[in-house]
Design an enzyme around this catalytic site. Structure first.
Site, short mmCIF file in Angstrom:
data_model
loop_
_atom_site.label_atom_id
_atom_site.label_comp_id
_atom_site.label_asym_id
_atom_site.label_seq_id
_atom_site.Cartn_x
_atom_site.Cartn_y
_atom_site.Cartn_z
N HIS A 54 -8.99 -2.58 1.03
CA HIS A 54 -10.32 -2.15 0.54
C HIS A 54 -10.75 -2.95 -0.69
O HIS A 54 -11.40 -2.42 -1.59
CB HIS A 54 -10.34 -0.65 0.24
CG HIS A 54 -10.05 0.21 1.43
ND1 HIS A 54 -11.02 0.61 2.32
CD2 HIS A 54 -8.88 0.74 1.89
CE1 HIS A 54 -10.47 1.35 3.27
NE2 HIS A 54 -9.18 1.44 3.04
N ASN A 127 -12.62 6.87 5.93
CA ASN A 127 -13.11 5.66 6.59
C ASN A 127 -14.35 5.99 7.41
O ASN A 127 -14.77 7.14 7.51
CB ASN A 127 -12.04 5.05 7.51
CG ASN A 127 -10.94 4.33 6.75
OD1 ASN A 127 -11.18 3.77 5.68
ND2 ASN A 127 -9.74 4.34 7.29
N TYR A 341 -1.72 6.14 -3.39
CA TYR A 341 -3.00 5.78 -4.00
C TYR A 341 -2.95 5.84 -5.52
O TYR A 341 -3.37 4.92 -6.22
CB TYR A 341 -4.12 6.66 -3.46
CG TYR A 341 -4.75 6.08 -2.22
CD1 TYR A 341 -3.98 5.78 -1.10
CD2 TYR A 341 -6.11 5.81 -2.16
CE1 TYR A 341 -4.55 5.22 0.03
CE2 TYR A 341 -6.69 5.25 -1.02
CZ TYR A 341 -5.90 4.96 0.06
OH TYR A 341 -6.45 4.41 1.18
#
Length: 496
Positions: A54, A127, A341
């Site tokens: 990303h 997404n 993350y």
């Protein structure tokens, strides 16, 4: 227009921003020219590490407004009244490309939403597809490496990509979506978003339901043809960024209707028994006929960032950020992301990244985290430890996380390959597409597979298409023969 006086980062007025301090008109330079040194030092450090995935993205601020009452499912305060609004930030992205890559590449698109709620930040990092390529996070680094660059040639490699996909039939559902028309969306405004994972909601009585989040674009779905996507990649690689920014600047604010699919645990058990599918498997979707979408609210983007780096590049999302009334699930991929993350942001932006304006909660917050780089206020004079309390954890789960769910089975590594159904939903998706979209899908796949140099890889992948739907495999094989200009490639039925 009045000029703002230029200063150093410490606020000291700059005497001359055009001429370095030198020993005589021809130099050399003097080390005491602090403004020159500071300017070059900062320039050398302007790039933080790009995201591993990303990396190329766009973002905007806006609001979420509740339009329907879902308090029977959740006690989360942002949903406690119809008409209530919550500030949001949304970052769109491509997945596999570097920061300088084109917006129109065939790739899933990131759809990460931050809700600045009164109980802290809720990050729904999803997404534009409701499924994903893999179901276990231990495969994720290997999968991403195949989408990046060959370590020997430093080129993208069709052999690497298809070798991975052909050995992982669980990827077939997402591969089918990726090579359909929706693999090249027409910008970010004309695509849907999904939380993708199974999450949960917990109400005031402590009752849990499993949920999937959907964002349905009000602008209508629009996709680019493969030819137009390639043309734009060469003529306007920032096409999606430009489209989003210009629309918001013109007051044409993009909106998405927000929906939920809801599944009780009793319904989950019955559905899994009937279908053989795992409700927590990220490669699967919940059919709308079994679990209809329930309207929740409207999300609108109405303000462009003032500074791209500060607000978009430094935005640091983590699916671990949920607020009371929201929860996780046993989805293995989600569980992996709960760690990965936040860990990525600690490395990429820094240990105090949550203090940056785009990441900072907009409600009062207090913790004992101290020190490290960019510790701006560093807690002031407040103690840097928490007093031990006899009452311990809030048993009803009104704080971070959720009330917990029952676990089942012994600890171990479970390999379900060959026993799970990786084909039915991919076949259903193929059969759902109109004939012209099926034609473009199989053409796109044949074009991509024509770059593969290992025949066994092609045979494995064609076998997967055939198991999903015989016509699916036959069309790709027929077109691949035309593309490769050789003898027809045989299809080994049932190859794994």
């Amino acid at each position: 227009m009045q000029q703002t006086r230029l200063t150093t980062a410490s606020g000291i007025p700059v005497a001359d921003n055009q001429n370095s301090l030198t020993a005589g008109p021809r130099g050399p330079l003097l080390l005491q020219d602090f403004h020159l040194i500071e300017k070059l030092q900062h320039f050398n450090r302007e790039r933080i590490p790009e995201r591993v995935v990303h990396a190329k993205g766009s973002g905007a601020f806006g609001s979420f407004t509740v339009t329907h009452d879902i308090t029977r499912y959740t006690r989360a305060k942002l949903f406690d009244a119809v008409g209530k609004t919550t500030d949001v930030f949304l970052r769109f992205s491509t997945v596999g490309g570097e920061r300088g890559s084109a917006d129109t590449e065939r790739d899933p698109r990131g759809f990460a939403v931050r809700f600045y709620t009164e109980d802290g930040n809720w990050d729904l990092a999803g997404n534009n597809t409701p499924m994903f390529f893999i179901k276990d996070p231990i495969k994720f680094p290997d999968f991403v490496h195949t989408q990046k660059r060959d370590p020997r040639t430093n080129l993208k490699s069709a052999d690497m990509m298809w070798d991975f996909w052909s050995h992982a039939p669980e990827s077939l559902h997402q591969v089918t979506m990726l090579f359909s028309d929706r693999g090249t969306p027409d910008g970010y405004r004309h695509m849907d978003g999904f939380g993708s994972h199974t999450f949960s909601l917990v109400n005031a009585a402590g009752e849990r339901v499993w949920v999937k989040w959907h964002f349905k674009t009000r602008q209508g779905i629009r996709n680019l043809s493969a030819q137009e996507a390639v043309r734009l990649a060469g003529t306007d690689p920032d096409y999606a960024q430009r489209d989003l920014y210009d629309a918001i600047r013109a007051g044409d604010y993009p909106r998405w209707d927000v929906f939920l699919q809801v599944m009780t645990d009793a319904e989950r058990q019955a559905w899994e028994q009937r279908t053989g599918w795992n409700a927590f498997d990220l490669t699967k979707v919940w059919p709308h006929k079994d679990f209809p979408r329930i309207p929740v609210g409207v999300l609108e983007l109405n303000r462009n960032p003032d500074n791209y780096h500060a607000d978009v590049e430094q935005a640091a999302f983590s699916p671990a950020n949920v607020v009371p009334g929201l929860g996780y699930s046993p989805d293995k991929m989600l569980q992996g992301r709960l760690f990965a993350y936040h860990d990525a942001q600690l490395y990429r932006v820094g240990t105090n990244h949550q203090n940056l304006p785009v990441n900072r909660p907009r409600c009062p917050f207090h913790n004992q985290q101290r020190d490290g780089a960019m510790a701006v206020s560093n807690g002031g004079a407040a103690p840097n430890y928490a007093v031990v309390q006899a009452n311990g954890t809030d048993a009803r789960g009104f704080g971070h996380g959720d009330d917990g769910w029952a676990l089942e089975g012994a600890a171990g590594r479970y390999d379900a390959r060959g026993t799970e159904d990786d084909y039915t939903q991919a076949g259903n998706l193929f059969r759902l597409l109109p004939a012209d979209e099926q034609d473009r899908l199989t053409t796109n796949l044949a074009n991509a597979l024509s770059a593969v140099t290992v025949p066994a890889t092609i045979e494995r992948q064609l076998a997967h298409f055939t198991r999903a739907d015989p016509r699916y495999g036959a069309e790709v094989a027929r077109k691949l023969h035309v593309q490769r200009g050789g003898a027809p490639v045989s299809v080994v039925k049932g190859a794994a």
